[in-house]
Design a protein around this motif. Sequence first.
Motif, PDB file in Angstrom:
ATOM      1  N   TRP A  22     -21.922  19.465  31.137  1.00  0.00           N
ATOM      2  CA  TRP A  22     -22.260  19.972  29.793  1.00  0.00           C
ATOM      3  C   TRP A  22     -23.456  20.928  29.869  1.00  0.00           C
ATOM      4  O   TRP A  22     -23.440  22.002  29.271  1.00  0.00           O
ATOM      5  CB  TRP A  22     -22.589  18.801  28.869  1.00  0.00           C
ATOM      6  N   TRP A  23     -24.464  20.540  30.616  1.00  0.00           N
ATOM      7  CA  TRP A  23     -25.628  21.413  30.751  1.00  0.00           C
ATOM      8  C   TRP A  23     -25.251  22.727  31.442  1.00  0.00           C
ATOM      9  O   TRP A  23     -25.655  23.810  31.005  1.00  0.00           O
ATOM     10  CB  TRP A  23     -26.729  20.709  31.530  1.00  0.00           C
ATOM     11  N   GLU A  31     -27.781  28.820  25.491  1.00  0.00           N
ATOM     12  CA  GLU A  31     -29.170  28.677  25.044  1.00  0.00           C
ATOM     13  C   GLU A  31     -29.291  27.893  23.741  1.00  0.00           C
ATOM     14  O   GLU A  31     -30.291  27.990  23.032  1.00  0.00           O
ATOM     15  CB  GLU A  31     -29.843  30.045  24.909  1.00  0.00           C
ATOM     16  N   GLY A  32     -28.272  27.106  23.413  1.00  0.00           N
ATOM     17  CA  GLY A  32     -28.342  26.189  22.276  1.00  0.00           C
ATOM     18  C   GLY A  32     -28.240  26.842  20.911  1.00  0.00           C
ATOM     19  O   GLY A  32     -28.380  28.052  20.748  1.00  0.00           O
ATOM     20  N   PHE A  37     -22.243  26.780  21.471  1.00  0.00           N
ATOM     21  CA  PHE A  37     -22.945  25.571  21.897  1.00  0.00           C
ATOM     22  C   PHE A  37     -22.376  24.342  21.199  1.00  0.00           C
ATOM     23  O   PHE A  37     -22.070  23.330  21.836  1.00  0.00           O
ATOM     24  CB  PHE A  37     -24.437  25.692  21.604  1.00  0.00           C
ATOM     25  N   TRP A  38     -22.229  24.433  19.891  1.00  0.00           N
ATOM     26  CA  TRP A  38     -21.752  23.271  19.150  1.00  0.00           C
ATOM     27  C   TRP A  38     -20.289  22.964  19.445  1.00  0.00           C
ATOM     28  O   TRP A  38     -19.886  21.793  19.541  1.00  0.00           O
ATOM     29  CB  TRP A  38     -21.973  23.477  17.649  1.00  0.00           C
ATOM     30  N   ALA A  39     -19.473  24.008  19.609  1.00  0.00           N
ATOM     31  CA  ALA A  39     -18.066  23.786  19.937  1.00  0.00           C
ATOM     32  C   ALA A  39     -17.936  23.143  21.316  1.00  0.00           C
ATOM     33  O   ALA A  39     -17.177  22.178  21.506  1.00  0.00           O
ATOM     34  CB  ALA A  39     -17.296  25.100  19.896  1.00  0.00           C
ATOM     35  N   GLY A  40     -18.679  23.674  22.289  1.00  0.00           N
ATOM     36  CA  GLY A  40     -18.637  23.109  23.634  1.00  0.00           C
ATOM     37  C   GLY A  40     -19.153  21.687  23.672  1.00  0.00           C
ATOM     38  O   GLY A  40     -18.598  20.817  24.359  1.00  0.00           O
ATOM     39  N   THR A  41     -20.223  21.435  22.913  1.00  0.00           N
ATOM     40  CA  THR A  41     -20.782  20.089  22.860  1.00  0.00           C
ATOM     41  C   THR A  41     -19.785  19.108  22.250  1.00  0.00           C
ATOM     42  O   THR A  41     -19.636  17.968  22.736  1.00  0.00           O
ATOM     43  CB  THR A  41     -22.085  20.085  22.047  1.00  0.00           C
TER      44      THR A  41
END
Length: 377
Positions: A22-23, A31-32, A37-41
């Motif tokens: 994930w990182w 870069e958040g 970022f939210w979709a991948g998370t």
Amino acid sequence: MKYVPRLVLFLAIPAVLFLLPWWTLVAAPTEGASPLFWAGTAVFVLGYATLPTAMFLGHGPRQSDAASIVGDTLLGVMWVLFSWSVIGQLARLALGIAGVADPARSRIVAAGVLAVAAALTAYGVVEARRIPRVRRVDVPIRGLGKGMDGLRLVAITDTHFAALDRQRWSERVVDVVNDLKPDIACHAGDLADGSVDKRHAQVDPLGKVEAPLGKFYITGNHEYFGDAQGWIDHMASIGWQPMHNQHEVLTRDGDSLIMAGIDDPTGVGLEGHGPDLTAALEGADRDLPIVLLAHQPVQVSDAAAAGVALQISGHTHGGQIWPFHYLVRLEQPVVAGLSRHGATQLYTSRGTGFWGPQLRVFAPSEITVLTLRSETR
């Protein structure tokens, strides 16, 4: 309360497998605080929730085949992603030293890790599902009579017939084995995952293996996760001789050897099961060379003490998915191939099938032809 440590471990291992990828693939390159970022998370959180759930439903009391396929596949993919994410972080460090700044540095690493993991996963699936390559090894045996010189022992192991229906694969493996014209055929354990009722159709083609001096089978650790005695009885019903802590004397052209087999150590605790080499060799002529089937390579210490000439094992899968072989080596003395332990030789097969994830990365499966050769004293 006694199950709390197991539950923590059951949840912690997937957390580690998901956190670094994930990182590497989401947090660092985006870069958040962006839609990506939210979709991948969200994808990684869903995966993290799915893995332990599917593994429990697939391998727990319910034994759901569909759930085990999902859980096993996800486990394999995440191991590949985790392994290459570790390598990716080393590459990220090297790029930083070379002066490449973020976000370009993290995006280069993410693209590289994703591309390599995708390619290796595709390759691993093909490698796991193919008919195994034939591996030929000459084994000199001290005390082997001339009548036994050139004897062909064909070994398969770790077929792990399970949720994915591999009946046709099983039939083709049998064709290869028979084409090799074995004098002796062996199955060194981990035959199937699941009950005889659920898996016998995949196992039954093994009944067509032809070997004039005998077909011999031992239990692996996975038989003891299910119905070991049921599989022993079933293999006997299709013409294989279970070597349940016992031996047979085989003779060809006036010379003999001892074929022995012992249970897997996992059988300890089940009445009538567990490895007992003393019982297996009781009454055997110790002047004859002994070939022993023992599922785990670590059992070679007992074999060496008993004067066994050759032990044949499986269990390791050669690591199955690189770089897991480094972890296997912490438990077993050998990962694959022919090795010597005092006067005893050990052949460790990488296995004929696969367990769990239908992936084999840099650990190809095998059908092994061990040709025994006379060795002068």
